[in-house]
Structure formats: C-alpha cells, structure tokens
Design a protein around this motif. Structure first.
Motif, mmCIF file in Angstrom:
data_model
loop_
_atom_site.group_PDB
_atom_site.id
_atom_site.type_symbol
_atom_site.label_atom_id
_atom_site.label_comp_id
_atom_site.label_asym_id
_atom_site.label_seq_id
_atom_site.Cartn_x
_atom_site.Cartn_y
_atom_site.Cartn_z
ATOM 1 N N LEU A 169 0.844 -1.305 0.199
ATOM 2 C CA LEU A 169 -0.067 0.064 -0.207
ATOM 3 C C LEU A 169 0.813 1.136 -0.025
ATOM 4 O O LEU A 169 0.425 2.212 -0.774
ATOM 5 C CB LEU A 169 -1.057 -0.097 1.122
ATOM 6 N N GLN A 170 2.119 1.285 0.630
ATOM 7 C CA GLN A 170 3.020 2.360 0.551
ATOM 8 C C GLN A 170 3.562 2.786 -0.559
ATOM 9 O O GLN A 170 3.629 3.704 -1.214
ATOM 10 C CB GLN A 170 4.238 2.085 1.641
ATOM 11 N N ASP A 171 3.706 1.543 -1.614
ATOM 12 C CA ASP A 171 4.279 1.722 -3.063
ATOM 13 C C ASP A 171 3.115 2.712 -3.588
ATOM 14 O O ASP A 171 3.500 3.632 -4.427
ATOM 15 C CB ASP A 171 4.236 0.571 -3.707
ATOM 16 N N ILE A 172 1.832 2.174 -3.358
ATOM 17 C CA ILE A 172 0.739 3.066 -4.331
ATOM 18 C C ILE A 172 0.700 4.338 -3.694
ATOM 19 O O ILE A 172 0.651 5.398 -4.549
ATOM 20 C CB ILE A 172 -0.488 2.373 -4.157
ATOM 21 N N ILE A 173 0.702 4.962 -2.594
ATOM 22 C CA ILE A 173 0.825 5.939 -1.927
ATOM 23 C C ILE A 173 1.807 6.752 -2.324
ATOM 24 O O ILE A 173 1.861 7.905 -2.781
ATOM 25 C CB ILE A 173 0.758 5.819 -0.291
ATOM 26 N N ASN A 174 3.214 6.333 -2.576
ATOM 27 C CA ASN A 174 4.182 6.967 -2.884
ATOM 28 C C ASN A 174 4.100 7.472 -4.152
ATOM 29 O O ASN A 174 4.535 8.584 -4.902
ATOM 30 C CB ASN A 174 5.525 5.950 -2.770
ATOM 31 N N ARG A 175 3.468 6.456 -5.253
ATOM 32 C CA ARG A 175 3.404 6.809 -6.578
ATOM 33 C C ARG A 175 2.293 8.104 -6.524
ATOM 34 O O ARG A 175 2.409 8.997 -7.498
ATOM 35 C CB ARG A 175 2.922 5.471 -7.419
ATOM 36 N N ASN A 176 1.144 8.069 -5.898
ATOM 37 C CA ASN A 176 0.361 8.905 -5.927
ATOM 38 C C ASN A 176 0.797 10.389 -5.522
ATOM 39 O O ASN A 176 0.620 11.340 -6.193
ATOM 40 C CB ASN A 176 -0.871 8.668 -5.042
ATOM 41 N N VAL A 177 1.792 10.336 -4.544
ATOM 42 C CA VAL A 177 2.330 11.607 -4.086
ATOM 43 C C VAL A 177 3.197 11.952 -5.421
ATOM 44 O O VAL A 177 3.315 13.296 -5.461
ATOM 45 C CB VAL A 177 3.179 11.468 -2.808
ATOM 46 N N LEU A 178 3.956 11.237 -5.954
ATOM 47 C CA LEU A 178 4.904 11.567 -7.064
ATOM 48 C C LEU A 178 4.208 12.214 -8.086
ATOM 49 O O LEU A 178 4.763 13.095 -8.775
ATOM 50 C CB LEU A 178 5.816 10.571 -7.322
ATOM 51 N N ASN A 179 3.235 11.509 -8.466
ATOM 52 C CA ASN A 179 2.528 12.122 -9.673
ATOM 53 C C ASN A 179 1.246 12.997 -9.426
ATOM 54 O O ASN A 179 0.641 13.307 -10.266
ATOM 55 C CB ASN A 179 1.636 10.816 -10.259
ATOM 56 N N ASN A 180 1.240 13.468 -8.090
ATOM 57 C CA ASN A 180 0.275 14.608 -7.672
ATOM 58 C C ASN A 180 -1.253 13.981 -7.899
ATOM 59 O O ASN A 180 -2.222 14.715 -8.465
ATOM 60 C CB ASN A 180 0.433 15.787 -8.482
ATOM 61 N N THR A 181 -1.331 12.655 -7.781
ATOM 62 C CA THR A 181 -2.702 12.269 -7.752
ATOM 63 C C THR A 181 -3.380 11.496 -6.638
ATOM 64 O O THR A 181 -2.437 11.678 -5.445
ATOM 65 C CB THR A 181 -2.759 10.897 -8.840
ATOM 66 N N SER A 182 -4.346 11.087 -6.637
ATOM 67 C CA SER A 182 -5.132 10.450 -5.297
ATOM 68 C C SER A 182 -5.959 9.378 -5.785
ATOM 69 O O SER A 182 -6.335 9.040 -6.567
ATOM 70 C CB SER A 182 -5.988 11.636 -4.670
ATOM 71 N N MET A 183 -5.994 8.694 -4.549
ATOM 72 C CA MET A 183 -6.814 7.272 -4.797
ATOM 73 C C MET A 183 -8.274 7.664 -4.795
ATOM 74 O O MET A 183 -8.572 8.351 -3.935
ATOM 75 C CB MET A 183 -6.256 6.512 -3.462
ATOM 76 N N ALA A 184 -9.006 6.973 -5.553
ATOM 77 C CA ALA A 184 -10.610 7.114 -5.730
ATOM 78 C C ALA A 184 -11.196 6.795 -4.226
ATOM 79 O O ALA A 184 -10.679 5.662 -3.843
ATOM 80 C CB ALA A 184 -11.059 6.321 -6.854
ATOM 81 N N GLU A 185 -12.165 7.476 -3.848
ATOM 82 C CA GLU A 185 -12.707 6.889 -2.559
ATOM 83 C C GLU A 185 -13.176 5.323 -2.450
ATOM 84 O O GLU A 185 -13.052 4.735 -1.636
ATOM 85 C CB GLU A 185 -13.960 7.939 -2.271
ATOM 86 N N GLU A 186 -13.815 5.083 -3.920
ATOM 87 C CA GLU A 186 -14.045 3.650 -3.696
ATOM 88 C C GLU A 186 -13.006 2.676 -3.587
ATOM 89 O O GLU A 186 -13.344 1.632 -2.766
ATOM 90 C CB GLU A 186 -14.810 3.250 -5.103
ATOM 91 N N GLU A 187 -11.680 2.912 -4.165
ATOM 92 C CA GLU A 187 -10.651 2.175 -3.780
ATOM 93 C C GLU A 187 -10.248 2.143 -2.194
ATOM 94 O O GLU A 187 -9.884 1.093 -1.800
ATOM 95 C CB GLU A 187 -9.514 2.570 -4.543
ATOM 96 N N VAL A 188 -10.250 3.502 -1.838
ATOM 97 C CA VAL A 188 -9.904 3.779 -0.413
ATOM 98 C C VAL A 188 -10.640 2.803 0.576
ATOM 99 O O VAL A 188 -10.020 2.173 1.312
ATOM 100 C CB VAL A 188 -10.125 4.965 -0.016
ATOM 101 N N VAL A 189 -12.011 2.758 0.344
ATOM 102 C CA VAL A 189 -12.987 2.047 1.261
ATOM 103 C C VAL A 189 -12.593 0.796 0.842
ATOM 104 O O VAL A 189 -12.887 -0.237 2.044
ATOM 105 C CB VAL A 189 -14.537 2.438 0.858
ATOM 106 N N ARG A 190 -12.576 0.119 -0.273
ATOM 107 C CA ARG A 190 -12.235 -1.153 -0.640
ATOM 108 C C ARG A 190 -11.032 -1.788 0.468
ATOM 109 O O ARG A 190 -11.150 -2.662 0.844
ATOM 110 C CB ARG A 190 -12.195 -1.710 -2.063
ATOM 111 N N ILE A 191 -9.929 -1.242 0.350
ATOM 112 C CA ILE A 191 -8.597 -1.320 0.688
ATOM 113 C C ILE A 191 -8.923 -1.374 2.562
ATOM 114 O O ILE A 191 -8.433 -2.234 3.055
ATOM 115 C CB ILE A 191 -7.532 -0.455 0.321
ATOM 116 N N PHE A 192 -9.674 -0.222 2.916
ATOM 117 C CA PHE A 192 -9.901 -0.191 4.228
ATOM 118 C C PHE A 192 -10.732 -1.089 4.771
ATOM 119 O O PHE A 192 -10.507 -1.742 5.943
ATOM 120 C CB PHE A 192 -10.396 1.237 4.690
ATOM 121 N N ILE A 193 -11.803 -1.651 4.186
ATOM 122 C CA ILE A 193 -12.378 -2.770 4.525
ATOM 123 C C ILE A 193 -11.491 -4.014 4.691
ATOM 124 O O ILE A 193 -11.670 -4.669 5.789
ATOM 125 C CB ILE A 193 -13.680 -2.988 3.609
ATOM 126 N N GLY A 194 -10.628 -4.293 3.787
ATOM 127 C CA GLY A 194 -9.874 -5.402 3.882
ATOM 128 C C GLY A 194 -8.946 -5.334 5.059
ATOM 129 O O GLY A 194 -8.794 -6.428 5.788
#
Length: 353
Positions: free
Chosen positions: A121-146
């Motif tokens: 998950l840290q790899d995904i977060i790092n990519r988002n920070v570098l690319n100035n993008t963010s995770m969609a809420e649906e994906e955040v909720v899916r990962i959080f539930i897991g």
C-alpha cells in the motif's frame, strides 16, 4: 572482477556462494534472485523455486547467541504466521515453510518462506504523491475494509481446548507472564474456547500488501504481533513497553499511549485502531496525519501525536462519511476509540452508499 564480487556481496549479504546463491529448506532448493530489504539481523530476499520459477519471499533471521531473546522473538513471529490459519482469513499473511539451522559458532539462523507480493500500500501511496494524484474513494474504502477484516481476525482471535495456550509474551514485558487480562470463555460444540485478542502493533501502509491492482489487502510483518491486553503494574513494565514500542511500532502510526507508557495503564487492541485511522488518512492524503502536519507546519511529531493534533484538508474529493472515520479512530483516550467491529460496519455502510 573485484567490483563484480562486491556488487554481488551487497545484493546477497550472508550468502557466501556468490556464483549461484541459493538455500535449501527442508529439501526444497530456492534460488536467490535479489535482496528485497533488511533490518537488524534479518534479511528478506526474492527467491524462486525449482523449474516452475515460482516466486517467494525468503526471510532470513540471524540469532547470534542461539537461545537469546532475538531467537525467541523469531520463533514467536513464526507462530504468528500459523496462528490465524484457524480463522481462515486471507487478509493475514501465512508462512509456507520454515527451518531453524544450528550454526557451527553456536548461533542460529531461521529461514521463513513467505508469499511474495509485488507491491505494498505504501508503494501505491508513494506513486500518488510523486504523480500528484489521489486514490478514488471507492478504492480507499475497499482497501480499508480489507485491512479491517485482517485486524478483526486478530482482535477476535480464539483458542480452543481446556486452557490458555502457552505463549512467550513475557518477552514483551519481562516479568509479566500471566499478568495479561483474562480472555472471554465460550463453548463451541462442547469444546471450550477462549477469546484472546491479539494486536498487530505496527500497522502501517508498508505492512499492507496488495497482490494485484484489485487484490485483497494482506497484513504482513507479524514480528510485533502479540496479546493485545496488558496491565502495566510497575514502572519497570512501563519502561519495557515504551522501549518495545520505540523499536517495533513505527512513530507516525504509533498510538499516543505507547509514546511514554504510564504505570497503572492498560494497553489493548485500540492501539491498532489509532494506527488504522493513520493508515486511512495516508491513503487519502499521502502521509500519516502527523507526518503531514510536520511537513506543512514544521510540527514536532511526538508532540502532535501526544496532543492528537492534525488537519484534514478542505478538498471535496472525499465524502464527509469517509473523513469522519479518521476522527473516530484518532481519539486521544484509547477507551473512546470504537472497536474493529464498529469501524468495519461503518466502512461497509460507506461501500453500500
């Protein structure tokens, strides 16, 4: 040639056969491909097995003094890989094979074969920070539930039999064997079971693996996982637990009660709930809430955590319901934090909306 040997030695520390580094574990031979990470006396390698070239992670733990505390902690980690098998949960990592080798100098080496995951998950977060993008809420909720489901298996862990299973959790607080809170006894088909909550103690994005883009989250690194409920009855115990937290619980995700453990306090599974809130925040905004305050305002990390001081950006990319989950987890008083069942139910309701 000397440079080549040096390069191989840096890639494969502790494996002297540089021409074809490999290791045999219980008659199965694994080829060492590259070093994935290291820390203390442990190394993690990417390895392949046999002609199928199936990929695994090999964790190698060096215990210099044989039966010392590091060896007992390593054995405890191995038990944790097997502990949650009975829960039949895919959300917690399980080992594939293990081996303990007695070295000629009296030390011991422990090898553990684990599943290999390409990204955390840290790899995904790092990519988002570098690319100035963010995770969609649906994906955040899916990962959080897991992640919640993995913690739920830990926090509601049950043992079956006529008594409490033997543990070496006194390693966490020397001299406290038998002083943890008693579990809750129930009957299951005539067999007595005992609820003994366990806590991960080092929940963070780097310890959440994602097998694929839409794969379920898997909690890894169970070296700090132990019985959740501890009564701190003396100053010595408080200092021991504080030292343990400093070594094993990553600061930006560490619960405030673990910064300077108080005598007379109770430490329980709510430390994971605090970390869970920090992980959710990191999924949404790229850093733990207290790291972000440190980056944005130069705040002292320890002070920010101890005061539960953080900011939620005013952007409209995430719903108020998702943001409210952060606040529910990040309560300064551990007794005011919700249980994992309550947080999971809130997250499931968000997923249905």
């Amino acid at each position: 040639m000397d440079l080549l040997l040096y390069t191989f030695s840096k890639c494969f520390p502790c494996f002297p056969n540089l021409s074809s580094p490999s290791v045999t574990i219980n008659n199965a031979k694994y080829k060492i491909i590259r070093l994935l990470g290291e820390g203390g006396f442990s190394y993690v390698y990417l390895v392949s097995k046999g002609s199928s070239n199936s990929l695994y992670a090999l964790k190698k733990i060096r215990c210099p003094f044989g039966g010392d505390e590091s060896f007992k902690m390593a054995l405890k980690e191995i038990r944790n890989y097997h502990r949650f098998t009975s829960s039949k949960t895919p959300y917690i990592i399980q080992s594939i094979d293990e081996s303990v080798v007695d070295e000629s100098d009296g030390s011991k080496t422990i090898y553990v074969i684990l599943p290999y995951f390409e990204q955390s998950l840290q790899d995904i977060i790092n990519r988002n920070v570098l690319n100035n993008t963010s995770m969609a809420e649906e994906e955040v909720v899916r990962i959080f539930i897991g992640i919640c489901r993995g913690l739920q298996a830990m926090h509601k862990y049950k043992t079956y039999g006529t008594g409490v299973e033997e543990e070496e959790d006194a390693l966490l607080l020397p001299g406290t064997a038998g002083e943890e809170d008693e579990g809750e006894f129930t009957m299951n088909g005539g067999e007595m079971s005992e609820m003994i909550p366990f806590a991960h103690r080092d929940l963070k994005p780097a310890n959440v693996m994602l097998p694929s883009t839409d794969g379920i989250p898997v909690l890894v690194d169970l070296g700090s996982c132990s019985k959740a409920r501890i009564q701190v009855r003396s100053r010595q115990q408080a200092l021991s637990l504080t030292d343990f937290a400093q070594e094993h619980c990553t600061l930006p995700y560490r619960a405030p009660e673990l910064l300077d453990v108080a005598t007379g306090s109770t430490i329980d599974e709510s430390t994971d709930i605090w970390s869970l809130g920090c992980v959710l925040y990191a999924c949404m905004y790229g850093f733990s809430p207290f790291e972000k305050l440190e980056l944005d305002e130069g705040a002292n990390l320890n002070l920010a955590i101890s005061q539960c001081k953080y900011n939620i950006p005013n952007s409209g990319e995430y719903s108020e319901g998702l943001k409210s989950l952060i606040g529910k987890c990040l309560r300064l008083k551990s007794s005011e934090r919700p249980t994992i069942d309550e947080i999971l139910e809130d997250a499931l309701q968000l997923s249905r909306s």
